[in-house]
Design a protein around this motif. Structure first.
Motif, PDB file in Angstrom:
ATOM      1  N   LEU A  51      43.282  39.570  31.887  1.00  0.00           N
ATOM      2  CA  LEU A  51      43.282  40.090  30.517  1.00  0.00           C
ATOM      3  C   LEU A  51      42.262  41.220  30.375  1.00  0.00           C
ATOM      4  O   LEU A  51      42.584  42.315  29.916  1.00  0.00           O
ATOM      5  CB  LEU A  51      42.929  38.923  29.582  1.00  0.00           C
ATOM      6  CG  LEU A  51      43.348  38.946  28.129  1.00  0.00           C
ATOM      7  CD1 LEU A  51      44.828  39.234  27.969  1.00  0.00           C
ATOM      8  CD2 LEU A  51      42.985  37.610  27.485  1.00  0.00           C
ATOM      9  N   SER A 100      43.091  44.161  32.769  1.00  0.00           N
ATOM     10  CA  SER A 100      44.252  44.926  32.289  1.00  0.00           C
ATOM     11  C   SER A 100      43.820  45.904  31.202  1.00  0.00           C
ATOM     12  O   SER A 100      44.287  47.040  31.128  1.00  0.00           O
ATOM     13  CB  SER A 100      45.322  43.987  31.725  1.00  0.00           C
ATOM     14  OG  SER A 100      45.854  43.179  32.743  1.00  0.00           O
ATOM     15  N   PHE A 121      50.112  42.858  32.922  1.00  0.00           N
ATOM     16  CA  PHE A 121      49.236  41.688  32.810  1.00  0.00           C
ATOM     17  C   PHE A 121      49.938  40.511  33.496  1.00  0.00           C
ATOM     18  O   PHE A 121      51.058  40.173  33.151  1.00  0.00           O
ATOM     19  CB  PHE A 121      49.000  41.427  31.318  1.00  0.00           C
ATOM     20  CG  PHE A 121      48.386  40.099  30.980  1.00  0.00           C
ATOM     21  CD1 PHE A 121      47.193  39.677  31.568  1.00  0.00           C
ATOM     22  CD2 PHE A 121      48.993  39.268  30.030  1.00  0.00           C
ATOM     23  CE1 PHE A 121      46.628  38.454  31.216  1.00  0.00           C
ATOM     24  CE2 PHE A 121      48.427  38.047  29.686  1.00  0.00           C
ATOM     25  CZ  PHE A 121      47.249  37.633  30.279  1.00  0.00           C
ATOM     26  N   ALA A 163      46.714  39.409  24.657  1.00  0.00           N
ATOM     27  CA  ALA A 163      47.181  40.542  25.456  1.00  0.00           C
ATOM     28  C   ALA A 163      47.848  41.591  24.557  1.00  0.00           C
ATOM     29  O   ALA A 163      47.601  42.789  24.697  1.00  0.00           O
ATOM     30  CB  ALA A 163      48.154  40.061  26.530  1.00  0.00           C
ATOM     31  N   LEU A 182      48.464  45.411  25.707  1.00  0.00           N
ATOM     32  CA  LEU A 182      49.128  45.191  26.996  1.00  0.00           C
ATOM     33  C   LEU A 182      50.603  44.887  26.725  1.00  0.00           C
ATOM     34  O   LEU A 182      50.929  43.916  26.047  1.00  0.00           O
ATOM     35  CB  LEU A 182      48.470  44.028  27.756  1.00  0.00           C
ATOM     36  CG  LEU A 182      46.935  44.028  27.760  1.00  0.00           C
ATOM     37  CD1 LEU A 182      46.399  42.845  28.559  1.00  0.00           C
ATOM     38  CD2 LEU A 182      46.386  45.340  28.325  1.00  0.00           C
TER      39      LEU A 182
END
Lengths: 291, 223
Positions: A59, A62, A74, A93, A98
């Motif tokens: 996490l 990323s 991710f 995320a 992401l």
């Protein structure tokens, strides 16, 4: 919309690269790898405690990739977190920007650096894909509405070389049904088996990004054969590296050939540099792929 | 049956040393631990010798018929009341259920002499394998009588994982992948492959488990 999903939708041959977060908080080696790989790739996979060994979270790493201007994938394994934590991290995320997620089962803790750890596997990768697909529709895994959902481009892993193929195929189809839109494969050496997998996945509307592992040295091959889940480097390929006067040059040549062959068959390549990051731009350049 | 294995002797020794136990009473179990060769008469006698080697006195011993049965174990404790009274500690060669039953049945400190490891199938005499985890929500109807929760090292309901190779398990490489085995048996029996199995409901297995069939018997309509 993620660049990866956009490129795949337009039939572009994509390149993804694999980056492992550090075992610690010093990000310099990881950001150097990202800086080297990132400019050539549509997206960078950020592994999640890979090899069942302790690393900085996917996490956070990323997010670092994103801040550097690269698009991360991710990765989430089912090994270390239960369904509450997995859903919570998925929401996290999305708020961190992401957009791509790759769901994998995860190696067994017995093969990693914390063999005493409790393996969680509360849900499996297919179930997790379904959970994330539900979040894309704005609800949690119990169907309860979320205050703000997600819009992930969902990926899954597959291993086209592993037999029995009918079992693999059924499993891959189940993953597509659960929400997977793209696959990234385990390293693959047999182009015919790759073609078989791509054809089957195109039938159900999913893309396949073929895995390429850089075989830097005879030692790297031994490591792969002994330590990496299920993976075996075929003898003929292994001999090319083992007998080479310059194994690195042989590895680059081999990978270039593989990428060129995959270009004819798959929707993209996923490069796992295994310590040979600096050679990746050359390989992609010679094969005529990448950004 | 419950499979047990001997606890490391150093740990037993340290446990007893911690309370300065000089005299010990040993309790075995006539059920699972006898079959597993960990808590029958033979093992009780061997343990007696080990305790004596360490300079402790064994005041007496018994092999309970079913040591996890509270009524029976209380009865055994009464039969051996003098020997138990003369001891500083009780060492139980039974599973954790038996140890706790004994601890409830006597006032003296009770210590485990074995490690409880799994609910086991007797594959053949002396060979035990774990096939059931007692999850409270059986999937064997869908999986051709092969439990993936227990026999897949990762406990995946939907497999195989990415490590399967040539039909073999990634973790236990000499074994067939359970998910491949399930599919093979389903095909052999002409049964359909189930779709994706949903996540397990772990609320069915909240600890500690408790069942009381007396209520339903008396009331006639209970669950």
């Amino acid at each position: 919309m993620s660049r990866l999903s956009d490129a795949l939708a337009h039939g572009e041959f994509v390149v993804t690269g694999e980056v492992a977060p550090p075992r610690g908080t010093d990000l310099s080696a990881m950001t150097a790898t990202m800086a080297l790989l990132g400019p050539h790739c549509h997206a960078l996979n950020i592994t999640d405690n890979q090899g069942a060994s302790l690393h900085l979270s996917s996490l956070a790493a990323s997010r670092v990739a994103r801040e550097m201007g690269f698009e991360p994938i991710f990765q989430q394994t089912c090994r270390d977190r239960n369904r509450l934590a997995l859903q919570s991290d998925l929401m996290a995320a999305w708020t961190l920007g992401l957009e791509n997620v790759l769901m994998v089962t995860g190696d067994d803790p017995r093969s990693g650096d914390h063999p005493q750890a409790k393996p969680v596997f509360d849900i499996d990768s297919t179930q997790l894909l379904r959970v994330a697909a539900g979040m894309n529709e704005g609800h949690d895994m119990l169907g309860r509405p979320l205050k703000g959902g997600t819009g992930f481009f969902l990926g899954a892993a597959m291993f086209p070389e592993a037999e029995p193929w009918d079992v693999q195929l059924e499993r891959a189809r189940a993953k597509v049904e659960a929400g997977a839109r793209f696959f990234q494969t385990q390293a693959i050496f047999d182009i015919d088996k790759l073609a078989r997998a791509v054809e089957a996945m195109h039938e159900v509307g999913a893309k396949v990004i073929a895995g390429v592992l850089l075989l830097r040295s005879p030692r790297a091959i031994d490591f792969i054969n002994e330590r990496l889940a299920g993976l075996m480097v075929p003898d003929a390929i292994a001999q090319r590296i083992r007998r080479a006067a310059d194994p690195v040059a042989a590895a680059v040549e081999l990978a270039t050939e593989q990428v060129i062959a995959m270009k004819e068959v798959a929707d993209g390549v996923h490069i796992m540099p295994l310590g040979l990051t600096e050679a990746v731009p050359q390989i992609l350049d010679q094969a005529g792929v990448g950004l | 049956m419950i499979i047990t294995r001997p606890r490391e002797w150093e740990r037993i020794r340290d446990d007893l040393d911690q309370i300065g136990a000089r005299a010990v009473f040993i309790m075995g179990c006539g059920q699972c631990a006898t079959v597993a060769h960990t808590g029958g008469e033979e093992e009780v006698l061997r343990t007696t010798a080990l305790l004596e080697r360490d300079g402790r006195k064994v005041t007496g011993w018994a092999v309970g018929e079913v040591t996890c049965h509270l009524g029976g174990t209380r009865l055994d404790a009464r039969k051996h009341a003098d020997e138990i009274a003369a001891s500083d500690a009780i060492l139980v060669l039974a599973c954790g259920a038996g140890v706790q039953t004994m601890a409830d049945a006597v006032a003296k400190p009770v210590y485990p002499g074995l490690e409880s490891v799994f609910l086991g199938n007797v594959v053949r005499h002396g060979v035990f394998e774990e096939r059931c985890q007692m999850c409270g929500e059986c999937v064997l109807d869908k999986t051709a009588g092969i439990c993936p929760v227990t026999t897949c090292p990762k406990g995946l309901l939907n497999g195989p994982c990415g490590g399967m190779w040539d039909g073999k398990c990634e973790v236990l490489r000499d074994r067939e992948c359970v998910h491949v085995k399930i599919r093979r048996r389903l095909a052999e029996q002409g049964r359909p492959v189930p779709g994706v199995l949903p996540p397990k409901d772990y609320s069915k297995k909240l600890k500690p488990g408790s069942v009381n069939v007396r209520e339903s018997r008396a009331g006639g309509g209970g669950r």
